[in-house]
Design a protein around this motif. Structure first.
Motif, PDB file in Angstrom:
ATOM      1  N   ASN A 246       0.824  -1.207   0.000  1.00 42.52           N
ATOM      2  CA  ASN A 246       0.000   0.000   0.000  1.00 42.52           C
ATOM      3  C   ASN A 246       0.858   1.255   0.000  1.00 42.52           C
ATOM      4  O   ASN A 246       0.501   2.272   0.584  1.00 42.52           O
ATOM      5  CB  ASN A 246      -0.926   0.005   1.225  1.00 42.52           C
ATOM      6  N   THR A 249       5.485   2.829   4.311  1.00 42.39           N
ATOM      7  CA  THR A 249       4.933   3.095   5.635  1.00 42.39           C
ATOM      8  C   THR A 249       5.809   4.107   6.369  1.00 42.39           C
ATOM      9  O   THR A 249       7.034   3.972   6.383  1.00 42.39           O
ATOM     10  CB  THR A 249       4.871   1.794   6.457  1.00 42.39           C
ATOM     11  N   PRO A 782      -0.435   2.600  -5.776  1.00 44.90           N
ATOM     12  CA  PRO A 782      -1.361   1.464  -5.856  1.00 44.90           C
ATOM     13  C   PRO A 782      -2.822   1.862  -6.033  1.00 44.90           C
ATOM     14  O   PRO A 782      -3.582   1.166  -6.705  1.00 44.90           O
ATOM     15  CB  PRO A 782      -1.128   0.742  -4.527  1.00 44.90           C
ATOM     16  N   ALA A 783      -3.214   2.971  -5.443  1.00 43.63           N
ATOM     17  CA  ALA A 783      -4.606   3.413  -5.549  1.00 43.63           C
ATOM     18  C   ALA A 783      -4.839   4.346  -6.724  1.00 43.63           C
ATOM     19  O   ALA A 783      -5.977   4.737  -6.998  1.00 43.63           O
ATOM     20  CB  ALA A 783      -5.026   4.106  -4.253  1.00 43.63           C
TER      21      ALA A 783
END
Length: 820
Positions: A246, A249, A782-783
């Motif tokens: 995602n 981090t 990713p989005a």
């Protein structure tokens, strides 16, 4: 065309083929010489040829051997020519012989031969003779292939913003080696979902500078092979948003970064050595299980060589004597040495270091040095690697990126990593044929944001030179001249790194000063000369190692010419002239500290069509070139001009589009630069120059691109006055501009969305061209996937994450050298 007949009476009762049938057969088989890039030049040999009559006095009982030929052939350098003769079926033997013209290497298939037309300066005839023999009697026919100088024989690719690599008609693109591809047996295929690990055995990210090294049949030694070799390439950086499930981090803190993410990011930098091969079908692939495959990462052991080896400034807790270090990072451009080694160059390395407030713990000289290289106080370091916590307290893979001097530790740096930045900014030499070898950092070539390092022409008995750019705004162009004159036998030496020791560890480093009159000087960076002394109150140097550790400061003091981001260097293999891309410079102004000058003459406003603010400065960059006095690498003076100025076709021609670029060849932000190899016509007589872009300024119009050029020579243009107007300031300077490129510069390739085109090499024959596509879709994540290349290259659409990758470009019809 004449055959043999003895009159109106048919006395030949054999079953041999009659002349009329031969004529018919010849015209049915005959291929027409086609024009254009995709043409295969074919000559069917024929003329009045007759050999061997009868095997008795009356000429009865044995048909003659008949040889026929057709039209002569006209072609251009780099094109493949096929000559197809005809001989009657009763010919016992046939053969081809080249009678005149530059010697070519031919390939035989049946009676036919083929060859690649050689490089020529003017139209040159090559004469070939075909002979057929029967009973000791031989018939012969000649045909002439007239070869003209090379041309860019393709239709320029149209600017576009598609999500594929676009090349001219008759060219094919194959995706060869992608981010994450496994590089050892047993490593699973790349899932490309952000969960893959073990990048020490996978292809790294941001493919960049690259060289091809041929492999012998044994698979262990150098050879001039066009079907099997090693690709060695840099992995400059990462697109961290796609590397993780995602995205990264805690990238912006303050919490610690996950250790597994940091390990992946570090290992995705560095260099790949990968074996590649071409099948009989023409398809290229890489060998996952090759014993020669290797990843060199920021964790790989390194050895320092040259004047800085063992210097106190290299001492850290992990390098007690300052002779060894770990890894290489932010590797951009490259160099390929004639003794079969690869040079990788450390560019934007400084950004990876964290530095807290520690100026009070350092000397004024140390603080000056760190600031000159961009490592000021209050830096977190790229990707915050130092925030990761290792499982083992002795694991310093993360702590080494913290250059902060620790007040609790010894002042010399032997117990912390305050000196770790001095381990970077070097040219690194790698032996691609020996996976067990330790790469060597060549400190004699200076410490800077090395963009590339390209060797000049090698001449026996002459000291070779190595040309380099320091890629940052207002930095300099350098060359290193070895102390050792070139010996041709060294090109075949078995201990390749020892040859590197011979030529790269001792010599003189110079920096360039460009004069307004089109001349220039190479200023030596030698301790004890000029301001480079211990007595200099501004910066006291203690020895040559100190000069090399602080190359930028030394060049400042010598009065070198600040340039508009010197990037890749390339040397014309035919005449020795050096080209350097000056990508752009947003700080260039008509007047003031960064005022325009003869070698950097433009400061202007570049409007955008996509809503962004207009760019200012030298927005589109240019390519400078120089010719050494006496055409020798040992020269300390040179002549220069600007080969081409980047600009959009619509920008005004008087002061901005100075090279009269058109829709077929306009470009912006030149970066990658490479001449065709001297082993084929693209690197001979008038070599082919490839020009790649790393641009944001013109991406409102087109994705980044690669152009092909057939440049002239320094001085083929004229002096010209250029007026810069920006923010109310105006200045006029006189510059030297090469002849307008015109049709001798064309757009050959446009890349996918948000990519950079960077890195290029070829097989020795020039018929397979390898190109790197870096960070497609870099603005997404990713989005929000903004490119799905290279999946889109094969027609796939949708949501695949983008990957940097190496492509191979070949001609569909196999008709010779790529680009010609």
């Amino acid at each position: 065309m004449f055959g043999y007949d003895d009159g109106d009476i048919d006395t030949n009762r054999s079953r041999n083929t009659h002349l009329s049938e031969i004529v018919s057969e010849r015209y049915s088989r005959r291929q027409t010489l086609l024009g254009g890039l995709g043409a295969m030049a074919t000559a069917a040999f024929g003329a009045s040829l007759l050999a061997g009559c009868s095997d008795d006095e009356n000429g009865v009982g044995q048909a003659p051997v008949v040889v026929t030929a057709g039209e002569n052939v006209a072609t251009t350098a780099g094109k493949r020519v096929t000559l197809t003769p005809q001989a009657s079926d009763n010919a016992a033997t046939t053969s081809f012989t080249q009678v005149s013209g530059p010697t070519v290497t031919t390939t035989t298939s049946g009676k036919a031969i083929s060859f690649v037309a050689p490089a020529v300066a003017t139209a040159t005839p090559l004469v070939f003779e075909f002979a057929a023999t029967l009973n000791g009697r031989t018939g012969r026919a000649q045909s002439t292939v007239t070869v003209s100088p090379a041309t860019l024989d393709f239709v320029a690719v149209t600017k576009n913003k598609n999500d594929v690599v676009t090349v001219p008609a008759n060219y094919a693109v194959t995706v060869l080696y992608r981010l994450g591809d496994p590089l050892a047996a047993g490593v699973p295929a790349y899932a490309n979902d952000g969960q893959d690990t073990n990048f020490a055995q996978r292809a790294g990210d941001h493919h960049d500078g690259m060289s091809y090294f041929g492999l012998a049949a044994t698979g262990t030694a150098p050879a001039t092979s066009n079907t099997r070799g090693l690709l060695v390439m840099n992995h400059e950086n990462i697109t961290e948003s796609y590397l993780h499930l995602n995205g990264p981090t805690n990238l912006s803190g303050p919490a610690a970064r996950p250790t597994a993410e940091v390990v992946k990011e570090i290992e995705a930098h560095g260099v790949s050595v990968v074996e590649v091969s071409r099948a009989a079908s023409g398809a290229w692939s890489y060998n996952q299980a090759s014993a020669l495959n290797r990843r060199i990462t920021p964790n790989t052991p390194m050895r320092f060589n040259g004047p800085v080896r063992g210097n106190a400034a290299l001492v850290t807790v992990a390098s007690a004597d300052g002779t060894t270090g770990r890894g290489t990072i932010n590797n951009c451009a490259n160099g390929q040495m004639p003794w079969n080694t690869y040079l990788t160059c450390e560019e934007n390395w400084a950004g990876y270091f964290r530095r807290d407030a520690d100026a009070a713990l350092r000397s004024a000289k140390q603080n000056r040095s760190l600031a000159r290289y961009g490592i000021g106080e209050g830096r977190a370091g790229n990707y915050r690697w130092t925030s990761a916590a290792p499982a083992d307290a002795n694991d310093t893979r993360f702590a080494r990126w913290n250059a902060t001097a620790d007040v609790a530790l010894a002042a010399g740096g032997a117990q912390d990593f305050r000196n770790e930045p001095n381990h970077f900014g070097w040219v690194v030499e790698i032996d691609p044929y020996d996976p067990a070898s330790t790469p060597r950092k060549r400190t004699a070539l200076g410490r800077m944001n090395h963009e590339g390092c390209w060797i000049g022409r090698t001449v026996a008995g002459v000291k070779p030179a190595f040309y380099m750019g320091d890629d940052a705004q207002n930095e300099y162009i350098y060359k290193f001249v070895s102390n050792t004159a070139w010996t041709a036998a060294d090109a075949g030496a078995a201990d390749r790194l020892a040859i590197g020791d011979k030529y790269l560890d001792a010599g003189t480093l110079y920096v360039a000063k460009f004069n307004a009159d089109g001349t220039g000087q190479w200023l030596p960076l030698v301790f004890g000369q000029g301001p480079l002394t211990a007595a200099n109150a501004d910066f006291a140097f203690v020895d040559q190692a100190d000069v090399l550790l602080n190359t930028r400061i030394a060049a400042d003091l010598l009065g070198a010419t600040p340039m508009d981001r010197p990037e890749w260097t390339a040397v014309n293999p035919a005449n020795g002239e050096m080209y350097c891309t000056l990508t752009n410079n947003s700080s260039r102004r008509p007047t003031g500290t960064r005022a325009v000058d003869a070698a950097n003459p433009r400061a202007y406003t570049d409007p955008k069509t996509d809503g962004r603010a207009a760019g200012t400065g030298n927005v589109n960059g240019h390519v400078v070139r120089l010719r050494e006095n006496g055409d020798t690498t040992e020269a300390t003076a040179f002549a220069w001009d600007v080969y081409a100025f980047g600009a959009g076709e619509d920008l005004e021609a008087t002061n901005i589009n100075l090279s009269s670029l058109t829709a077929e060849n306009d470009f912006s932000s030149p970066d990658g630069l490479w001449f065709g190899a001297a082993t084929n016509p693209s690197g001979q007589v008038n070599p082919l120059l490839w020009l790649q872009t790393d641009d944001g300024a013109y991406t409102d119009i087109t994705n980044n691109q690669m152009l092909a050029a057939l440049p002239g020579r320094v001085g083929d243009g004229a002096a010209r006055s250029v007026t810069s107007t920006l923010a109310g300031a105006t200045a006029t300077v006189t510059t030297r501009i090469g002849a307008a490129p015109g049709t001798r510069l064309k757009r050959f390739l446009v890349g996918p969305r948000e990519c950079e085109i960077t890195g290029i090499t070829s097989t020795p024959d020039g018929e397979s061209l390898f190109v790197n596509i870096q960070h497609p879709g870099e603005g997404g994540g990713p989005a929000n996937i903004t490119s799905s290349w290279p999946a889109t290259q094969s027609g796939q659409q949708g949501t695949s994450r983008p990957r940097s990758a190496t492509i191979v470009i070949t001609k569909v019809d196999g008709n010779g050298v790529v680009g010609l």
